[in-house]
Design an enzyme around this catalytic site. Structure first.
Site, mmCIF file in Angstrom:
data_model
loop_
_atom_site.group_PDB
_atom_site.id
_atom_site.type_symbol
_atom_site.label_atom_id
_atom_site.label_comp_id
_atom_site.label_asym_id
_atom_site.label_seq_id
_atom_site.Cartn_x
_atom_site.Cartn_y
_atom_site.Cartn_z
ATOM 1 N N ASP A 25 1.103 -1.325 0.158
ATOM 2 C CA ASP A 25 0.524 -0.144 0.106
ATOM 3 C C ASP A 25 0.978 1.297 -0.181
ATOM 4 O OD1 ASP A 25 -2.785 1.632 0.316
ATOM 5 O OD2 ASP A 25 -1.667 2.197 2.655
ATOM 6 N N SER A 26 0.225 2.691 -0.353
ATOM 7 C CA SER A 26 1.372 3.711 -0.232
ATOM 8 C C SER A 26 1.603 3.882 1.520
ATOM 9 C CB SER A 26 -0.088 4.832 -0.721
ATOM 10 O OG SER A 26 -0.778 5.052 0.497
ATOM 11 N N CYS A 59 -4.270 -1.615 -2.035
ATOM 12 C CA CYS A 59 -4.994 0.500 -2.123
ATOM 13 C C CYS A 59 -5.029 0.904 -3.536
ATOM 14 C CB CYS A 59 -2.991 0.689 -2.882
ATOM 15 S SG CYS A 59 -3.387 2.890 -2.711
ATOM 16 N N GLU A 104 -1.329 8.426 8.430
ATOM 17 C CA GLU A 104 -0.544 8.072 8.508
ATOM 18 C C GLU A 104 0.359 8.866 9.766
ATOM 19 O OE1 GLU A 104 2.090 5.990 6.524
ATOM 20 O OE2 GLU A 104 0.285 5.422 4.919
ATOM 21 N N CYS A 115 -10.897 3.356 0.369
ATOM 22 C CA CYS A 115 -9.362 3.964 0.099
ATOM 23 C C CYS A 115 -9.142 2.921 2.000
ATOM 24 C CB CYS A 115 -9.240 4.933 0.995
ATOM 25 S SG CYS A 115 -7.632 5.768 1.504
ATOM 26 N N HIS A 136 -7.174 3.079 3.918
ATOM 27 C CA HIS A 136 -6.559 3.703 5.084
ATOM 28 C C HIS A 136 -8.352 3.632 5.892
ATOM 29 C CE1 HIS A 136 -2.730 4.596 3.584
ATOM 30 N NE2 HIS A 136 -2.373 5.271 3.825
HETATM 31 N N1 DGL Z 1 -4.465 2.989 1.004
HETATM 32 C C1 DGL Z 1 -4.704 3.377 -0.096
HETATM 33 C C2 DGL Z 1 -5.830 3.317 -0.998
HETATM 34 O O1 DGL Z 1 -6.771 2.384 -0.891
HETATM 35 C C3 DGL Z 1 -4.121 5.431 0.507
HETATM 36 C C4 DGL Z 1 -3.738 6.780 -1.296
HETATM 37 C C5 DGL Z 1 -3.353 7.422 -0.480
HETATM 38 O O2 DGL Z 1 -2.441 7.012 -0.373
HETATM 39 O O3 DGL Z 1 -3.424 8.451 -0.808
HETATM 40 O O4 DGL Z 1 -6.770 5.002 -1.687
#
Ligand code: DGL
Length: 261
Positions: A10-11, A73, A151, A183, A185
Site C-alpha cells: 500500500d502507499s 490500495c 499515517e 481507500c 486507510h
Molecule cells: N490506501 C490508499 C488507497 O486505498 C491510500 C491512497 C493514498 O496514499 O492517497 O487509496
C-alpha cells in the site's frame, strides 16, 4: 511453490486493514507487507508517478520471492493494476471501491463514495461506476488530508472528525444510505464514522471480497499453502517512521523492519 509468501503493498499503513481480512481467511500463509509511507499519499500524485511507485513496490516483493501480490490500495489498483499485470508474471489481486455491493444494498438509491482524488479520477473507477450504478445516484467525495493524518497516527483526532463531518454533510443531506470506503486507510476511521453517521447509513468496504478473491486465485493456480505444521510468518517493511505501523500490527512474533527505499 505454495510455501512462498504472499506480498501485500500500500502507499502506507492502510493496506493492513485488508491484510487483516486476508489473514483471517488464509491463516497458514506467510505474508510480506510493504508500506511505502515515505511516498504517501499516492492519491494526489499523477498516474505516471503512481505506476512508477507501484513497479518499485512490486519489484521489491518479487525479490522476496512472493507468489502472488495484493495491491492493497484503491489508488494504486485503479491507476496501475493493468500495467502491473502486463509487466510481471505473477498473479495480482487489486482493490476497488465497493460500488456494486452498495448499489445492491441501497434502498434510497443514493450512495456516497469517500476515496482519494487519484481513485475518483481514474478510468477504472469511472467505468466500474457506470457499469454497476446505473439508476443509482453516486455522491463522490475526495478525502483530501485524511490519509496524511492516519499515517501520522491521528485517526482518532478531532482534526479527522472535523474533516469527516465536513466531507459527509452534503451527501447525508442528499439522503445516502450507504457509504463506500474507497481507500484502505479509511477502515481505521470506522469508530469516528459511527459517531457521525445516522443508524440507517451502512458502511461498505471491500476487505472481505479481496480476501475471498485472494484465496480463490491461489487455489486456482495451485499456490495455496496447506501445510499448517509451521507457524506462519508475517514480515512488515516501511520506509519511514515505523512507530505507527508497529502500533497497528502490534502482536507477538511480528517483525517490523525499516526499509531504505
Ligand atoms: N490506501 C490508499 C488507497 O486505498 C491510500 C491512497 C493514498 O496514499 O492517497 O487509496
Amino acid at each position: 511453490m505454495g510455501k512462498q509468501p504472499i506480498g501485500v503493498f500500500d502507499s502506507g499503513i492502510g493496506g493492513t486493514s485488508i491484510l487483516r481480512e486476508i489473514v483471517k481467511l488464509l491463516p497458514s500463509e506467510d505474508f510480506i507487507y510493504l508500506a511505502d509511507s515515505a511516498n504517501a499519499p499516492y492519491g494526489q500524485k499523477s498516474s505516471e508517478t503512481i505506476i512508477d511507485l507501484c513497479k518499485k513496490n512490486v519489484e521489491f516483493l518479487l525479490e522476496k520471492d512472493c507468489k502472488l501480490i495484493v495491491v492493497a490500495c484503491n489508488t494504486a489498483t485503479t491507476n496501475a493494476i493493468s500495467i502491473l499485470r502486463e509487466t510481471y508474471d505473477v498473479p495480482f489481486i487489486g482493490i476497488e471501491p465497493a460500488i456494486k455491493p452498495a448499489a445492491l444494498q441501497t434502498q434510497t438509491k443514493k450512495v456516497g463514495v469517500l476515496a482519494t482524488k487519484g481513485t475518483l479520477s481514474s478510468a477504472l473507477f469511472n467505468s466500474t461506476s457506470k457499469l454497476y450504478a446505473s439508476g443509482i445516484k453516486v455522491f463522490e467525495q475526495e478525502g483530501t488530508g485524511l490519509v496524511k493524518l492516519i499515517e501520522s497516527g491521528l485517526a482518532k483526532s478531532n482534526e479527522v472528525r472535523n474533516l469527516l463531518e465536513q466531507f459527509l454533510r452534503p451527501m447525508l443531506k442528499e439522503g445516502i444510505d450507504c457509504l463506500v470506503l474507497g481507500c484502505t486507510h479509511y477502515p481505521y476511521l470506522i469508530p469516528a464514522l459511527k459517531e457521525i453517521l445516522p443508524n440507517n447509513v451502512k458502511i461498505v468496504d471491500s476487505g472481505l471480497a479481496v480476501a475471498q478473491q485472494t484465496k480463490s486465485v491461489l487455489k486456482k493456480n495451485g499456490l495455496l499453502n496447506d501445510d499448517s505444521t509451521l507457524a506462519p510468518k508475517n514480515i512488515f517493511y516501511s520506509n519511514t517512521n515505523l512507530a505507527v505501523l508497529k502500533e497497528l500490527v502490534n502482536n507477538s512474533g511480528v517483525e517490523v523492519s525499516y526499509l531504505d527505499f
